[in-house]
Design an enzyme around this catalytic site. Structure first.
Site, mmCIF file in Angstrom:
data_model
loop_
_atom_site.group_PDB
_atom_site.id
_atom_site.type_symbol
_atom_site.label_atom_id
_atom_site.label_comp_id
_atom_site.label_asym_id
_atom_site.label_seq_id
_atom_site.Cartn_x
_atom_site.Cartn_y
_atom_site.Cartn_z
ATOM 1 N N ASP A 434 0.832 -1.200 0.000
ATOM 2 C CA ASP A 434 0.000 0.000 0.000
ATOM 3 C C ASP A 434 0.868 1.251 0.000
ATOM 4 O O ASP A 434 0.554 2.241 -0.642
ATOM 5 C CB ASP A 434 -0.953 0.002 1.197
ATOM 6 C CG ASP A 434 -0.220 -0.156 2.527
ATOM 7 O OD1 ASP A 434 0.906 -0.688 2.530
ATOM 8 O OD2 ASP A 434 -0.782 0.240 3.565
ATOM 9 N N ARG A 438 5.371 4.073 6.168
ATOM 10 C CA ARG A 438 4.927 3.987 7.556
ATOM 11 C C ARG A 438 4.937 2.535 8.048
ATOM 12 O O ARG A 438 5.365 1.623 7.316
ATOM 13 C CB ARG A 438 3.545 4.622 7.717
ATOM 14 C CG ARG A 438 2.442 3.853 7.055
ATOM 15 C CD ARG A 438 1.085 4.494 7.334
ATOM 16 N NE ARG A 438 0.047 3.801 6.626
ATOM 17 C CZ ARG A 438 -0.928 4.391 5.958
ATOM 18 N NH1 ARG A 438 -0.991 5.714 5.885
ATOM 19 N NH2 ARG A 438 -1.855 3.673 5.363
ATOM 20 N N ASP A 439 4.441 2.315 9.240
ATOM 21 C CA ASP A 439 4.483 0.976 9.836
ATOM 22 C C ASP A 439 3.383 0.096 9.253
ATOM 23 O O ASP A 439 2.539 -0.424 9.962
ATOM 24 C CB ASP A 439 4.328 1.086 11.361
ATOM 25 C CG ASP A 439 3.111 1.919 11.747
ATOM 26 O OD1 ASP A 439 2.386 2.403 10.847
ATOM 27 O OD2 ASP A 439 2.869 2.080 12.951
ATOM 28 N N GLU A 440 3.380 -0.017 7.939
ATOM 29 C CA GLU A 440 2.362 -0.818 7.259
ATOM 30 C C GLU A 440 3.030 -1.598 6.124
ATOM 31 O O GLU A 440 3.317 -2.768 6.274
ATOM 32 C CB GLU A 440 1.234 0.089 6.772
ATOM 33 C CG GLU A 440 -0.055 -0.676 6.624
ATOM 34 C CD GLU A 440 -1.306 0.185 6.716
ATOM 35 O OE1 GLU A 440 -1.227 1.349 7.137
ATOM 36 O OE2 GLU A 440 -2.378 -0.321 6.344
ATOM 37 N N ASP A 447 -5.760 -2.587 -2.865
ATOM 38 C CA ASP A 447 -4.885 -1.636 -3.553
ATOM 39 C C ASP A 447 -4.274 -2.302 -4.786
ATOM 40 O O ASP A 447 -4.198 -1.715 -5.865
ATOM 41 C CB ASP A 447 -3.756 -1.169 -2.625
ATOM 42 C CG ASP A 447 -4.268 -0.611 -1.306
ATOM 43 O OD1 ASP A 447 -5.172 -1.223 -0.726
ATOM 44 O OD2 ASP A 447 -3.768 0.420 -0.856
ATOM 45 N N TRP A 500 -11.514 -6.106 -1.851
ATOM 46 C CA TRP A 500 -10.154 -6.529 -1.486
ATOM 47 C C TRP A 500 -10.016 -8.026 -1.823
ATOM 48 O O TRP A 500 -9.193 -8.402 -2.647
ATOM 49 C CB TRP A 500 -9.900 -6.247 0.002
ATOM 50 C CG TRP A 500 -9.375 -4.862 0.243
ATOM 51 C CD1 TRP A 500 -8.127 -4.544 0.674
ATOM 52 C CD2 TRP A 500 -10.048 -3.602 0.046
ATOM 53 N NE1 TRP A 500 -7.978 -3.170 0.755
ATOM 54 C CE2 TRP A 500 -9.136 -2.576 0.368
ATOM 55 C CE3 TRP A 500 -11.319 -3.232 -0.388
ATOM 56 C CZ2 TRP A 500 -9.467 -1.228 0.290
ATOM 57 C CZ3 TRP A 500 -11.653 -1.888 -0.469
ATOM 58 C CH2 TRP A 500 -10.743 -0.899 -0.145
ATOM 59 N N GLU A 711 -2.237 9.095 -0.612
ATOM 60 C CA GLU A 711 -3.256 8.169 -0.121
ATOM 61 C C GLU A 711 -4.649 8.808 -0.112
ATOM 62 O O GLU A 711 -5.628 8.187 -0.486
ATOM 63 C CB GLU A 711 -2.889 7.767 1.310
ATOM 64 C CG GLU A 711 -3.891 6.849 1.985
ATOM 65 C CD GLU A 711 -3.353 6.322 3.300
ATOM 66 O OE1 GLU A 711 -2.472 6.968 3.885
ATOM 67 O OE2 GLU A 711 -3.812 5.249 3.729
ATOM 68 N N HIS A 731 1.017 6.336 -2.104
ATOM 69 C CA HIS A 731 0.017 5.273 -2.119
ATOM 70 C C HIS A 731 -0.520 5.213 -3.538
ATOM 71 O O HIS A 731 -1.205 6.115 -3.963
ATOM 72 C CB HIS A 731 -1.125 5.718 -1.198
ATOM 73 C CG HIS A 731 -1.446 4.789 -0.101
ATOM 74 N ND1 HIS A 731 -0.662 4.671 1.009
ATOM 75 C CD2 HIS A 731 -2.500 3.961 0.091
ATOM 76 C CE1 HIS A 731 -1.223 3.803 1.848
ATOM 77 N NE2 HIS A 731 -2.337 3.345 1.309
#
Ligand code: BGC
Length: 924
Positions: A434, A438-440, A447, A500, A711, A731
């Protein structure tokens, strides 16, 4: 050579990949004479000169360049050579170079053992094996997997050019090993060193912040074949030694720390007893460094920070030249934006994105090994005398060949295309992520699904997505048909959602559309139908799927309870869920049909039932859609759900007009927006949305200086402030509009029933603000090209290339009928039904148009502009006499939206406006 881009399972000359089936594909270059392939022949052998043949297809007419499968039992660890020959209608015989593929260990038992060591803290271990060679080596292959990540060096040289190996996959289900050709690195005395890092397997990775507490583990086999025919294998075993490396910590989110002043103490090597999933030959394509991004400027911020501005947001690592006194500690922090001129990284949430280094006083070129950063800005502490040339950004992403080039005459649109391309480069990190900062950084299925068509225009994504789908299948099997929202499923939170999870059907179908290889359908049919069967079970008799949790139209702007933190759009998520369920059932039915499976009927019946359910629940008996949002109506039209299509189109048009022709769509609606508007004849609205520069729009971000896709529509507010919660600046999802630019603005659009771009229906939508468009697409069937240019108010130049073995058609926009009759241009050689039917070749046409293309009046022109033109004013007054009394303050309003709002009493409707539009466009 003429036959080029030869691939096996969508890989070029694959070394050590998992090859369960063998599907061969190839293309033709531009110099081929003739129009079509009449037959082809494939030969596979064990030697370069093809004398020891193991397969000869002989000349066959059914060999498709898009994919031809050969059943062949392969030997392990063996290189095969292959060549394709093709005959054409012009009687020439074409041939490819000799290509190769080399098998991996496949089901061979590992003689190497899993090793671990007694490393206690976060200090990373380095394993070592020394060995001597006494005879000349003919072939040397290293088979290796190190967990979490490994970097191998042979005689102080990095093995291979890949990063973050063994890759990001579902480690609970399978482990990947890589194969390296190290023949040229072997010396008499050798030292193999392998350093281990954390990565996705160990350490912190996932939204719920799990810390995967696995030990460092390593397995390797170095197979040596000597010129005298003898062989030997150097296995990982307890004869290996280990010591502490200088890397003191690493993590995908947090970065890396290295201290060169530390002693490197010996560690005890042990056999690992830790249970592992089984080892498989790699499917991940290499993650490599592509561009070097130079420092654009060095800033001193109001807070006094030293910050490097790279000028481009991207993902990857860096190279830093360092010469500082022993014991000097430096720290680099990576961020995407400045706030009030200062370094900022709160949008990274808990991800630290740092690099820390303590110097031993020697000159070093520093490159991190076990992390990556999403960044444009770098805050440097610990040194003050850094110069631009000391630091270089290294953009890292999966190694996919470039397949498309797209450019227009509008600089802002070009920047949007550039931003989307960089969004792709930043997020194809072995899995489709995505975001990269960041912490992802997770493989969100939604996506991936919405962006796949755009991505596939930019680059050859087949093998990249095939590995992702392999992981998806593993996770699905573990979850009884369910597709977790994130693949690999590091969250384990049982989360799934429509749109998704529907990636399980849409992604394989997209690949089939773009690559035309029907073996992909065979491969993914179980994945696809298991997903639909799963929904059917959840849905039961009570339509429970509608009430299941769904991400819906994620980040859309029409949620009535909109505030800065809202993430769910206003479109009923049950409605969206049912439509995607319907769409997936249709895909499974079409796939079953193509594969000749009897299950076709079951899925057709299911699709019909869902369709009926959608009509009963969400449409009035007369066909009015009850979901009055932009996304709601776009979905109704895209999936052809309403029996009153004209009314739904009208509803949608009104909805946009009421919102001043501004979009409100989220991830779901945006991905279908451009295409659907064009299908219903509202391309002018697509263009209007594309060119809009106020929030919310694509060019708003461009105007605000974005270099990647954001994003949120308002990730950064007009005053420069970043949205406080969840605001990635990289994003790619909203970049899905670029698919529309390829297909309809430039006009390089595959025909409805074609796959693999065998047939294209060129659909250029000429536009004065774009002025020209150039699109080249190296498709699975060869190189397509279209360029159009508005030369002046009344003239256009159109250039097309149709590759060998392909066909195309085009309705030439705004052409004077007279031109067609008189023209001797070969583009009209086969002209009927207002359409030019084209075979392989290049075409070049300059023509006169039947309407003005530059200074053109239309119902979208402002009232002021139109009333200033006496002929236009007369036509408008005839329809709406009261227009002359309109106060001057309204002069800037577009005529169309004004008339739709106030003209109803005078009987003005869309039809009347369309007629008026035509008349206005004819005015010279
Ligand atoms: C991600 C998205 C993802 C979403 C689920 C977010 O945190 O960044 O891009 O699709 O969650 O809706």
């Amino acid at each position: 050579m003429h036959i080029i881009n030869c691939q096996i399972n969508h890989l070029s000359n694959p070394l050590g990949y998992h090859l369960d089936t063998l599907t061969f594909s190839y293309q033709f270059d531009q110099q081929v004479t003739g129009k079509v392939q009449t037959s082809a022949r494939i030969i596979i052998a064990k030697d370069k000169t093809l004398s020891h043949q193991v397969f000869d297809s002989h000349w066959r007419q059914d060999i498709s360049p898009l994919g031809f499968s050969i059943p062949l039992k392969l030997s392990i660890r063996t290189r095969y050579y292959w060549q394709v020959f093709a005959k054409t209608d012009s009687k020439s015989v074409l041939e490819s170079d000799v290509n190769w593929f080399e098998t991996a260990k496949e089901n061979e038992m590992w003689s190497g053992k899993w090793l671990t060591c007694d490393a206690q803290d976060t200090r990373h271990p380095m394993f070592e094996k020394k060995f001597n060679i006494t005879k000349p080596v003919q072939k040397a292959r290293l088979y290796i997997c190190g967990l979490g990540l490994y970097v191998a060096q042979l005689n102080s040289k990095k093995v291979g050019n890949e990063y973050l190996t063994p890759g990001c996959n579902s480690y609970e289900n399978w482990l990947q090993y890589q194969t390296y050709d190290v023949t040229n690195s072997i010396q008499k005395e050798n030292k193999l060193e392998i350093t281990l890092g954390n990565g996705w397997y160990k350490g912190r990775y996932g939204l719920n912040k799990p810390v995967h507490d696995h030990p460092w583990d390593l397995i390797a086999e170095l197979h040596l074949e000597f010129t005298d025919g003898s062989q030997c294998v150097i296995n990982s075993d307890t004869s290996w030694t280990a010591k502490q490396s200088t890397i003191t910590s690493s993590g995908i989110y947090d970065g890396e720390k290295r201290d060169d002043t530390l002693n490197q103490d010996t560690l005890e090597v042990k056999l690992s007893t830790h249970p592992h999933a089984s080892l498989h030959a790699r499917q991940s394509i290499p993650l490599t460094i592509h561009e070097e991004v130079p420092v654009k400027s060095i800033l001193s911020t109001p807070k006094g920070e030293l910050v490097l501005d790279m000028g481009q947001n991207f993902a990857g690592i860096f190279r830093l030249n360092i010469h500082i006194p022993r014991g000097t500690h430096i720290q680099l922090q990576f961020g995407e934006t400045l706030q009030k001129g200062n370094f900022y990284r709160e949008n990274l949430r808990t991800a630290k994105q740092e690099y820390a280094y303590t110097s031993d006083g020697r000159n070093h070129v520093i490159i991190p090994h076990f992390t990556y950063y999403g960044y444009r800005f770098v805050k440097v502490t610990g040194i003050t005398n850094i110069s631009k040339s000391d630091f270089v950004g290294l953009a890292m992403y999966s190694d996919m060949a470039i397949s498309g080039e797209l450019e227009t005459g509008n600089q802002k649109v070009n920047q949007l295309i550039h931003n989307t391309d960089w969004g792709m480069r930043s997020n194809f990190m072995d899995i489709p992520t995505d975001c990269p900062q960041r912490d992802e950084r997770l493989g969100w299925t939604g996506d991936a699904q919405v962006f796949a068509p755009t991505a596939t225009y930019f680059r050859d994504t087949a093998s990249f997505y095939m590995k992702y789908l392999a992981d998806m299948r593993y996770e699905q099997n573990r979850n009884h048909g369910m597709i977790p929202s994130v693949i690999p499923d590091v969250e384990h939170d049982n989360n799934t959602s429509s749109v998704w999870g529907d990636a399980a059907c849409i992604l394989p179908w997209t690949l089939y559309q773009y690559y035309g290889d029907s073996t992909l359908l065979q491969r993914y049919y179980p994945l696809m139908h298991d997903w639909v069967d799963y929904i059917q079970r959840v849905d039961g008799d009570s339509h429970a799927w509608e009430r299941h949790f769904h991400w819906g139209d994620w980040l859309a702007l029409d949620n009535p309870n909109q505030d800065d933190n809202s993430v769910f759009g206003g479109t009923d998520s049950g409605y969206i869920a049912d439509i995607y369920y319907y769409g997936s059932a249709l895909i499974v039915a079409k796939t079953a049909k193509l594969l000749g499976l009897p299950s076709q009927k079951h899925y057709e019946d299911l699709a019909n039932k869902i369709h009926q359910r959608i009509l009963d629940e969400f449409f009035s008996p007369n066909g009015r859609c009850c979901i009055q949002t932009q996304t709601g109506l776009l979905l109704a039209l895209k999936y052809n759900l309403t029996k009153n299509r004209p009314q739904t189109i009208k509803q949608l048009r009104i909805l946009f007009s009421q919102n001043n022709d501004l979009l409100q769509t989220g991830f779901t609606g945006t991905s279908i927006l451009g295409d659907t508007l064009t299908q219903i004849g509202l391309s002018s609205l697509s263009y209007k949305l594309l060119f809009n520069e106020q929030f919310p729009s694509w060019l708003y971000a461009v105007k605000m200086g974005a270099t990647t896709i954001w994003e949120r529509w308002d990730s950064i507010h007009p005053n420069g402030e970043i949205t406080a919660s969840m605001s990635s600046l990289n994003h790619y999802s909203y970049g899905s509009i670029v698919e529309w630019i390829w297909r309809y603005a430039a006009g390089l659009n595959q025909s409805p029933n074609s796959v693999g771009f065998q047939t294209v229906s060129f659909q250029p939508h000429l536009n004065s603000k774009l002025r020209h468009a150039n699109a080249t697409y190296h498709s699975a069937s060869g190189k397509w090209h279209i360029s159009w240019k508005i030369l002046d108010n009344w003239h256009v130049r159109l250039q097309l290339t149709v590759p060998f073995n392909c066909q195309a058609n085009i309705q030439i926009p705004f052409i004077l009928p007279d031109t067609i009759i008189k023209s001797t241009n070969k583009i009209f050689a086969d002209y009927h039904d207002h359409t030019c039917w084209l075979t392989a070749g290049t075409y070049d046409l300059t023509y006169e148009t039947n309407q003005a293309l530059l200074s053109q009046l239309s119902t979208n022109s402002t009232i002021g502009e139109l009333m200033a033109d006496s002929t236009a004013a007369a036509k408008i007054t005839k329809i709406m006499p009261s227009i002359r009394q309109v106060p001057e303050a309204l002069n800037d309003q577009p005529l169309r939206s004004f008339m739709l709002q106030y003209g109803a009493v005078a009987g003005i409707n869309e039809q009347i406006l369309d007629d008026l539009d035509q008349q206005l466009r004819q005015l010279k």
